[in-house]
Design a protein around this motif. Structure first.
Motif, PDB file in Angstrom:
ATOM      1  N   UNK A  49      16.669  -6.482  -6.860  1.00  0.00           N
ATOM      2  CA  UNK A  49      15.305  -6.958  -6.585  1.00  0.00           C
ATOM      3  C   UNK A  49      14.264  -7.688  -7.537  1.00  0.00           C
TER       4      UNK A  49
ATOM      5  N   UNK B 181      22.343  -3.527   3.951  1.00  0.00           N
ATOM      6  CA  UNK B 181      22.673  -4.143   5.167  1.00  0.00           C
ATOM      7  C   UNK B 181      21.432  -3.560   5.876  1.00  0.00           C
ATOM      8  N   UNK B 182      20.497  -2.969   5.412  1.00  0.00           N
ATOM      9  CA  UNK B 182      19.675  -2.107   5.844  1.00  0.00           C
ATOM     10  C   UNK B 182      18.708  -2.925   6.140  1.00  0.00           C
ATOM     11  N   UNK B 183      17.264  -2.951   6.135  1.00  0.00           N
ATOM     12  CA  UNK B 183      15.704  -3.923   6.154  1.00  0.00           C
ATOM     13  C   UNK B 183      15.364  -3.909   4.599  1.00  0.00           C
ATOM     14  N   UNK B 184      15.651  -2.257   3.935  1.00  0.00           N
ATOM     15  CA  UNK B 184      15.183  -2.113   2.660  1.00  0.00           C
ATOM     16  C   UNK B 184      16.285  -3.118   1.909  1.00  0.00           C
TER      17      UNK B 184
ATOM     18  N   UNK C 156      24.149 -11.669  -6.921  1.00  0.00           N
ATOM     19  CA  UNK C 156      24.151 -11.980  -5.473  1.00  0.00           C
ATOM     20  C   UNK C 156      24.621 -10.892  -4.034  1.00  0.00           C
TER      21      UNK C 156
ATOM     22  N   UNK D  38      25.512   0.158   2.312  1.00  0.00           N
ATOM     23  CA  UNK D  38      25.028   0.706   3.578  1.00  0.00           C
ATOM     24  C   UNK D  38      23.903   0.167   3.374  1.00  0.00           C
ATOM     25  N   UNK D  39      23.617   0.680   2.060  1.00  0.00           N
ATOM     26  CA  UNK D  39      21.560   0.349   2.166  1.00  0.00           C
ATOM     27  C   UNK D  39      21.295  -0.941   1.848  1.00  0.00           C
TER      28      UNK D  39
ATOM     29  N   UNK E 288      17.316  -5.809   2.893  1.00  0.00           N
ATOM     30  CA  UNK E 288      17.249  -7.398   3.042  1.00  0.00           C
ATOM     31  C   UNK E 288      15.391  -7.296   2.263  1.00  0.00           C
ATOM     32  N   UNK E 289      15.151  -6.774   2.316  1.00  0.00           N
ATOM     33  CA  UNK E 289      13.821  -7.073   1.345  1.00  0.00           C
ATOM     34  C   UNK E 289      13.561  -7.307  -0.312  1.00  0.00           C
TER      35      UNK E 289
ATOM     36  N   UNK F  52      16.897  -8.300  -1.400  1.00  0.00           N
ATOM     37  CA  UNK F  52      17.352  -9.385  -2.377  1.00  0.00           C
ATOM     38  C   UNK F  52      16.264 -10.390  -1.766  1.00  0.00           C
TER      39      UNK F  52
END
Lengths: 397, 305, 302, 266
Positions: free
Chosen positions: C28, C141-144, C217, C138-139, C146-147, C149
């Motif tokens: 992040x 890959x979640x919306x979290x 990345x 897995x984490x 993505x946020x 990144x």
């Protein structure tokens, strides 16, 4: 693609090299040696390694042990406890060593001795002197005297030689394992018991380079002695500042900073200092001979040493201790019997009576050796023997 | 009396932090680069000075040098080392990736340099301290019952002179103005005709010079040098720089002296074992309450809109 | 498996768990230069509980995870306003502060270190490294994820796109702290000893280097970085002994093993010159997949 | 027009940077489905108004009302969830994310609850939705393509699609046609008309007057941070104040760069 593949090939080759255990010649005694040849403890590590190699060569030149040569299998831990642990596993499982000499520091020993205990393999650290470190461990034996024993001897010697000892300041390195225990527990208790009034206990840090604030406090107290618990490097810093601020009393200490090179760094400025050493290079002919040869061997490696440190002498003797143990235990060194023989080797140390360059008739109480103590005073920029104590007797095993 | 003595000790100790904090603040303020090669270069300069005084140049050319020449030699080595760092880290930072970890790239290589310098010196000169002998070493004054060593006073004066001349350099000279324009906006500086590629090495020369001077001050003051000497000085200097405010020259001097004072005062009040927690705890509180430091501005590492 | 490979593998796996602990905040955009301090929190929690209350492994593990998470949560809450270089230095200060405190707490063994009775075998550590990798995978890959990144790339725009940047940052930092707690617990139980010096500033440096050198990345970056920094010195340990320039074998005493760290430093510098975004980038990963795809298609063709 | 009809209103909005007022007492209303242009000379404060609406900056005075709720005090992320989305003057896509991932970020504002946040995306239809949206607006790319490799015009569209993914009530477009040629601008106009037909209210900052005329029915003109015109687009060119602002009084236009820099300061 081809660059990628080339990279893969290289990586595979590297891993192949990684997986190669050191192979022993059939007829040699296979002894492990966890050394410290890089990292922040490199200099002490290099110097003790010279002593250990010297002892190995001496034994081999004199016909080895029962006619067979010692083969040292070395593993550099770089002073890292985790690497010391890998070292024990590597030497035990891959190189099938009979016993391990080392590691150097108490931090490494603290971790590595757990592995040795589980593997059931004799481990002989030669330098760590933290009190109580080997408690509860049956496979860790060390040829070093703990700080409490040595300092007690120093305190006994001082009144006998008319050194004024009514008041004292204690100065110790708080974030160094041994120095902290020595300063806060050993010195405190023993000085109290000796009826010395402790004016102040002052701590410095392992990284401190400016101790003017602490020394200013000492000068305000102006005690008869400053009992210093510090390794060589911090002792140098403290002594310099004491000298600069013109402290007139004496500096005393246990064997922590009993390094002959202090004299080289300070010349006459170190005069009057009294401390204990586990080794006195003029003890007898054997010790003198060892000292001279050691200084020469160090010079050949590019290090200037005035005399061996007691740690160097202990390292040298540790190899001989192992020789005695092998001879007593009648082990064969056969690869297929290594598991029993490691235990037999450990058992052979029980009740052993060892003589070497550090002293004669040395026995063990638990895993800790009973060593002689030599009270050293620095006089005219020279080490001079102030008093000496023979090794203590051992409890029956 | 003791408390006054401790104040004096603290201020004099701070002088060494100030010089290194200045080096840090220059690279971070102008180039946004947290340069971890500064402590090893400081160490390198003092160690080579010692070696030059002890043995002379490699292969025995000239033989052992007088201590003054040796110190000057150490400073030159520091400048060269700093230029090497510029060549291999900063010059490759032309690409701006525009993400939050972009300033991490030179950070990584500066840690690579740390490994190289530190292990090289350990290999060449060992890990234990060496004595650096100068006639100044033991000179001291007693001012109204307060003990002050002469070299420490001199080094404080030197640190102050450096700060004033740096501040003059940045404000009044052409190079200084160019440097400040880079600090404000590197892209705009480029557009306004500042030759960034030529001017950036100036910062590294200054950094090397400051490290070298600090190394000399240390060697003379404490009479000893060793391979680990950069760690503690470097860490405390970083603390001083942050406390004073990154990128601010006056912040570096105030912060450096303040850290020296806090250190001796916490020794005086709570004992030496508390220094680390007091100094860093204070810094943490400062960062929480005033993230930009005492004299700092929010310009460093700013977001863009 | 030989003792050497096994021992090294465990160290590598401990490093991998820690690398992910540092990676989560870094993903992040929060560089954490105090990673080892959070590991120390976990190690001392487990060590203390085991030494004092004889707590078995599993509850100790949970306790370490919880304390690691709590410390990280409180810390990240405190330093929310600090950004960029200031944040790096705040984490650094925190690490220094915490080790400075631990060494003065007698209940934790102080400078003597803490002897830890409970023991876990190496395979547990390896298992947890795999688990950490899987959970991070897995984490991310979640919306979290993505946020996370998105914030790494551009926090201002992320906020404008409806992402609660503060919350995600605190969450990532806390998750990292929990993972560091686990790594610390594993450290304490595997080595049966914890010691502040094992969690000092230079350990934190290395942990951040794992992540930055590996690449921030993709989730494979931390593994690659940990492998690089753990194995390269080991490769040199073995290779140097065979090179005449460096000596003829370890016991002759001619090898100066400091060389392996010097070479490591040089490679690190070179890496940053040639791969400033880390060894593995998304584009690089894409190219590898692409290459694998081509190879697969090629094989089908013949 | 009564404020009650408006989906979105600015009331007396004022913003100052370091004492320098860049937006002064600006008020206007936008009705649902309207396409409003915000124009003015350089440095008039247009982008600042966008930043104030989207929450990048906090306003000093006034209120911003969306659907009857004052959102001026809300953080930017909440405003997005309430229905405000925007594009940027210089494209601000995430460089390390692929096209489809960038678009998926737009869905974040619609996420509810921690469970949804922690569900792996491949277990949801998020990706298909994003790809469908890209396809629906004829953004011809590989969904996994890296942003850096895309042509400029496509990137502009991706950014707008990303904004649309949050299902905004009001979409703020900051110079959508900048850098596009005539042909691309025409395509963009059609694209935006389709967006507007989908029921989204558009707020456009634009210099290209032909685009403004063909796209927007309502125009607000700013000059030196003040509103100087508010009315139908076709009336703009006859307004004396606007003409003066654009053509006359060169002394003031010379002073504008200062305000421009303030506009871009963070």
């Amino acid at each position: 693609m081809s660059r990628f593949r080339k990279g893969l090939t290289l990586a595979a080759a590297a891993i192949g090299l990684l997986a190669q255990p050191a192979m022993a010649a059939d007829n040699d005694w296979n002894i492990g040696f966890i050394s410290t040849r890089s990292g922040p403890l490199k200099e002490v590590g290099d110097s003790t390694a010279v002593a250990i190699e010297m002892a190995t060569n001496d034994i081999n030149a004199a016909g080895g042990i029962e006619g067979r040569k010692i083969r040292l299998v070395e593993y550099d831990s770089a002073g890292d406890p985790r690497q010391a642990s890998v070292g024990v596993r590597t030497l035990a499982n891959d190189s099938k060593v009979l016993a391990i000499i080392g590691p150097l520091s108490s931090g490494e020993t603290g971790v590595a001795m757990n592995d040795a205990e589980r593997i059931k393999l004799l481990m002989l650290p030669y330098s760590s002197s933290a009190p109580g470190l080997t408690a509860g461990k049956t496979f860790t034996w060390r040829l070093s005297a703990t700080e409490d024993k040595q300092f007690n001897r120093l305190l006994k010697a001082l009144p006998a030689k008319n050194v004024k000892l009514d008041t004292a300041d204690i100065m110790y390195v708080s974030d160094d394992r041994i120095a902290n225990v020595t300063g806060t527990k050993v010195y405190q208790t023993l000085l109290d018991k000796g009826g010395v009034k402790i004016l102040r206990t002052i701590s410095i840090n392992i990284n401190s380079f400016d101790v003017s604030a602490q020394v200013a406090q000492i000068l305000q107290d102006n005690p008869d002695v400053v009992a210093l618990a510090a390794n060589y490097a911090q002792a140098v810093t403290v002594l310099r500042e004491l000298h600069r601020q013109n402290y007139k009393g004496r500096v005393i200490g246990s064997q922590l900073f009993a390094d002959p090179n202090l004299v080289g760094l300070f010349g006459h400025d170190a005069d009057g200092m009294i401390f204990v050493s586990g080794f006195w290079s003029h003890r007898d002919k054997q010790a003198e001979d060892f000292s001279a040869r050691f200084v020469k061997a160090m010079a050949a490696k590019g290090f200037t040493k005035l005399a061996p440190h007691h740690v160097d002498a202990q390292a040298y003797d540790t190899v001989y201790l192992l020789k005695d143990a092998i001879e007593r235990s009648k082990v064969t060194g056969a690869a297929d019997k290594v598991d029993e023989e490691r235990i037999a080797l450990r058992d052979a140390l029980k009740g052993i009576n060892f003589s070497g360059v550090v002293g004669d008739n040395i026995c063990f109480n638990g895993g800790d050796a009973e060593l002689p103590g030599y009270i050293i005073e620095i006089r005219n920029a020279q080490w001079s023997l102030f008093d000496s104590f023979p090794p203590d007797a051992c409890k029956a095993p | 009396m003791l408390i006054l003595q401790q104040v004096a000790n603290g201020v004099l100790l701070g002088a060494i932090y100030v010089t290194i904090a200045l080096a840090f603040t220059l690279t971070i303020g102008i180039l946004n680069f947290l340069n971890f090669t500064i402590p090893p270069i400081f160490m390198l300069s003092a160690m080579t000075a010692w070696a030059a005084a002890q043995f002379g140049l490699p292969f025995g050319i000239f033989g052992p040098m007088p201590w003054t020449v040796a110190l000057a030699f150490g400073i030159v080595v520091a400048i060269l080392a700093s230029l090497l760092v510029e060549r291999l880290t900063f010059r490759y930072l032309k690409v701006r990736y525009g993400d939050a970890t972009e300033h991490a790239i030179p950070l990584v290589s500066s840690l690579g340099f740390l490994l190289v310098f530190q292990n090289g010196i350990r290999m060449a000169y060992g890990t234990e301290p060496h004595r650096f002998i100068t006639p100044l070493g033991d000179m001291s004054l007693h001012l109204g019952g307060i003990f002050i060593s002469l070299p420490q006073v001199l080094s404080l004066a030197l640190a102050l002179i450096i700060v004033f001349s740096l501040s003059y350099l940045l404000k009044r000279t052409r190079t200084g103005r160019a440097l400040r324009s880079i600090a404000e906006n590197p892209d705009a500086a480029l557009l306004m005709g500042v030759d960034v590629a030529r001017i950036v090495p100036v910062i590294f020369i200054l950094t090397g010079l400051l490290c070298g001077i600090a190394g000399s001050i240390f060697a003379v003051n404490y009479g000893q040098v060793y391979s680990g000497m950069g760690d503690e000085v470097g860490n405390k200097a970083i603390a001083g720089m942050v406390l004073g405010g990154m990128g601010s020259i006056w912040g570096a001097i105030v912060g450096g002296l303040l850290i020296g004072l806090v250190e001796t005062m916490s020794i005086y009040l709570f004992g030496g074992d508390t220094v680390q927690s007091v100094v860093w705890g204070l810094l943490l509180v400062a960062l929480v309450l005033r993230p930009e430091g005492l004299f700092g501005h929010h310009g460093i590492g700013k977001g863009k809109f | 498996m030989s003792g050497y490979t096994g021992g090294l593998l465990v160290i590598l796996c401990l490093n991998i768990v820690m690398a992910y602990a540092v990676f989560l905040p870094v993903a992040t955009g929060q560089l954490n230069l105090g990673g080892a301090a959070f590991q120390a929190v976990g190690a001392y929690t487990a060590g203390y509980l085991s030494a004092t209350y004889d707590l078995p492994v599993v509850p100790s593990l949970l306790a370490s995870m919880a304390t690691g998470a709590v410390f990280a949560f409180l810390f990240s809450l405190l330093i929310m306003r600090t950004k960029s270089v200031y944040l790096v230095l705040a984490t650094f200060a925190f690490g220094q502060f915490l080790t400075g405190v631990i060494i003065n707490v007698d209940a934790l063994g102080g400078s003597m270190g803490l002897s830890v009775p409970a023991h876990v075998e190496g395979w547990t550590v390896i298992l947890f490294a795999g688990l950490a990798m899987l959970l991070t995978l897995i984490l991310m890959q979640t919306r979290f994820g993505l946020a996370m990144r998105a914030i790494h790339d551009d926090d201002a725009v992320s906020e404008l796109m409806g992402i609660g940047v503060r919350g995600v940052r605190i969450g990532a930092f806390t998750l990292g702290g929990a993972l560091a707690g686990v790594a610390g617990c594993l450290y304490a139980f595997y080595f049966n000893f914890c010691d502040v010096q094992s969690f000092d500033a230079s350990s934190s440096f290395y942990l951040l280097l794992f992540v930055l050198l590996g690449g921030t990345q993709t989730i494979w970056g931390p593994v690659i970085g940990a492998v690089f920094f753990t194995l390269v010195p080991e490769v040199f340990r073995n290779v140097l002994a065979y090179l005449p320039a460096f000596g003829h074998g370890a016991t002759s005493g001619q090898v100066d093993t400091s060389w392996r760290f010097i070479l490591l430093g040089m490679i690190t510098i070179a890496m940053m010159v040639y791969r400033p975004e880390g060894i593995l980038t998304r584009i690089g990963l894409g190219a590898i997949w692409h290459g694998v795809g081509l190879a697969r298609r090629g094989r089908q063709g013949t | 027009m009564s404020p009650n009809d408006a989906i979105f209103s600015l009331r007396g909005v004022t913003k100052a940077f370091a004492g320098l007022k860049v937006v002064t007492d600006v008020s206007f209303d936008v009705r649902p489905g309207e396409r409003l242009a915000l124009i003015g000379p350089n440095g008039a404060g247009k982008t600042t108004v966008f930043n104030l609406i989207s929450g990048a900056y906090k306003i000093n005075e006034g209120s911003i009302i969306l659907d009857g709720v004052d959102i001026a005090a809300l953080p930017a992320s909440r405003r997005c969830a309430m229905g405000i989305a925007r594009s940027f003057q210089n494209i601000r896509l995430m460089p390390h994310l692929s096209v489809v991932e960038n678009v998926m970020i737009g869905q974040h504002a619609r996420t509810r609850g921690i469970l949804e946040l922690l569900t792996p995306l491949w277990m949801t239809r998020a990706r298909q939705e994003a790809e469908a949206q890209l396809a629906a607006f004829d953004v011809a790319t590989y969904p996994n393509q890296a942003i850096a490799t895309l042509p400029y015009g496509i990137r502009k569209k991706v950014e707008i699609v990303r904004a649309l993914m949050s299902r905004p009530k009001v979409l703020l477009l900051d110079e959508p046609a900048a850098g596009l040629n005539t042909n691309e601008t025409a395509q963009l106009r059609d694209f935006l008309m389709r967006v507007a037909d989908g029921g989204v209210t558009l707020l456009v900052v634009e210099h290209d007057m032909s685009l403004v005329r063909s796209l927007c029915d309502h125009t607000v003109v700013l000059n030196f941070g003040r509103k100087i015109f508010d009315g139908p687009t076709h009336a703009v060119q006859e307004d004396p104040a606007v003409l003066e602002a654009y053509l006359g009084r060169p002394a003031h236009t010379a002073a504008t760069p200062r305000a421009e820099t303030a506009d871009h300061a963070s």
